[in-house]
Design a protein around this motif. Structure first.
Motif, mmCIF file in Angstrom:
data_model
loop_
_atom_site.group_PDB
_atom_site.id
_atom_site.type_symbol
_atom_site.label_atom_id
_atom_site.label_comp_id
_atom_site.label_asym_id
_atom_site.label_seq_id
_atom_site.Cartn_x
_atom_site.Cartn_y
_atom_site.Cartn_z
ATOM 1 N N TRP A 40 81.969 70.162 -23.909
ATOM 2 C CA TRP A 40 81.536 68.640 -24.899
ATOM 3 C C TRP A 40 79.969 68.085 -24.256
ATOM 4 N N GLU A 42 77.193 64.431 -25.124
ATOM 5 C CA GLU A 42 77.445 63.305 -25.116
ATOM 6 C C GLU A 42 76.839 63.981 -26.830
ATOM 7 N N GLU A 45 80.694 64.369 -28.231
ATOM 8 C CA GLU A 45 81.271 62.933 -28.333
ATOM 9 C C GLU A 45 81.116 61.758 -29.532
ATOM 10 N N THR A 76 76.383 53.230 -22.925
ATOM 11 C CA THR A 76 76.688 54.998 -23.082
ATOM 12 C C THR A 76 75.616 55.610 -24.460
ATOM 13 N N TYR A 78 77.204 55.710 -27.156
ATOM 14 C CA TYR A 78 78.120 56.786 -28.191
ATOM 15 C C TYR A 78 78.122 55.326 -29.126
ATOM 16 N N GLN A 95 83.883 54.210 -22.794
ATOM 17 C CA GLN A 95 83.798 56.124 -22.673
ATOM 18 C C GLN A 95 83.804 56.949 -23.601
ATOM 19 N N ARG A 96 83.999 58.324 -23.011
ATOM 20 C CA ARG A 96 84.647 59.140 -23.572
ATOM 21 C C ARG A 96 85.600 59.874 -24.640
ATOM 22 N N GLU A 97 86.191 59.529 -25.680
ATOM 23 C CA GLU A 97 87.047 59.952 -25.927
ATOM 24 C C GLU A 97 87.557 61.558 -26.801
ATOM 25 N N CYS A 98 86.937 62.052 -26.616
ATOM 26 C CA CYS A 98 86.858 63.381 -27.227
ATOM 27 C C CYS A 98 87.367 64.358 -26.114
#
Length: 111
Positions: A40, A42, A45, A76, A78, A95-98
């Motif tokens: 993982w 960015e 992501e 972020t 993202y 926030q992170r989803e992966c």
């Protein structure tokens, strides 16, 4: 007049210097190779978010939807919102989803 052999007008390659930016200049680019994500990051992501919405990556999204900017979370960086091919929208969290178990499903395209 251009000095030292520099072009009069800088193109995407001169400004940013990334391969992906050069690819965006042409209207119908195809990836030269594909690999799978191992860890993982960015970048992974954001690729995950584009692929969830039905696109290879940001390049294909911009080509299909004819947009110049993608909505991103300022905190972020993202992707915040993407329009799918059927014109419905995907909204993503800050926030992170992966999840780690999904990382290997993300494809990385090289141009």
């Amino acid at each position: 007049m251009a000095e030292r052999g520099l072009p009069l007008r800088a193109g995407p390659k001169e400004i940013i210097g990334k391969k992906t930016c050069v690819a965006m200049a042409s209207s119908d680019v195809k990836p030269k190779s594909i690999s799978r994500a191992k860890k993982w990051s960015e970048e992974i992501e954001n690729l995950y978010r584009f692929q969830q919405a039905g696109y290879r990556d940001e390049i294909e999204y911009k080509q299909v939807k004819q947009v110049s900017m993608v909505d991103r979370w300022p905190e972020t960086g993202y992707v915040k919102k993407l329009q799918r091919r059927d014109n419905t929208f995907y909204y993503y969290n800050k926030q992170r989803e992966c999840d780690d178990k999904e990382v290997h499903n993300v494809k990385i395209y090289a141009y």
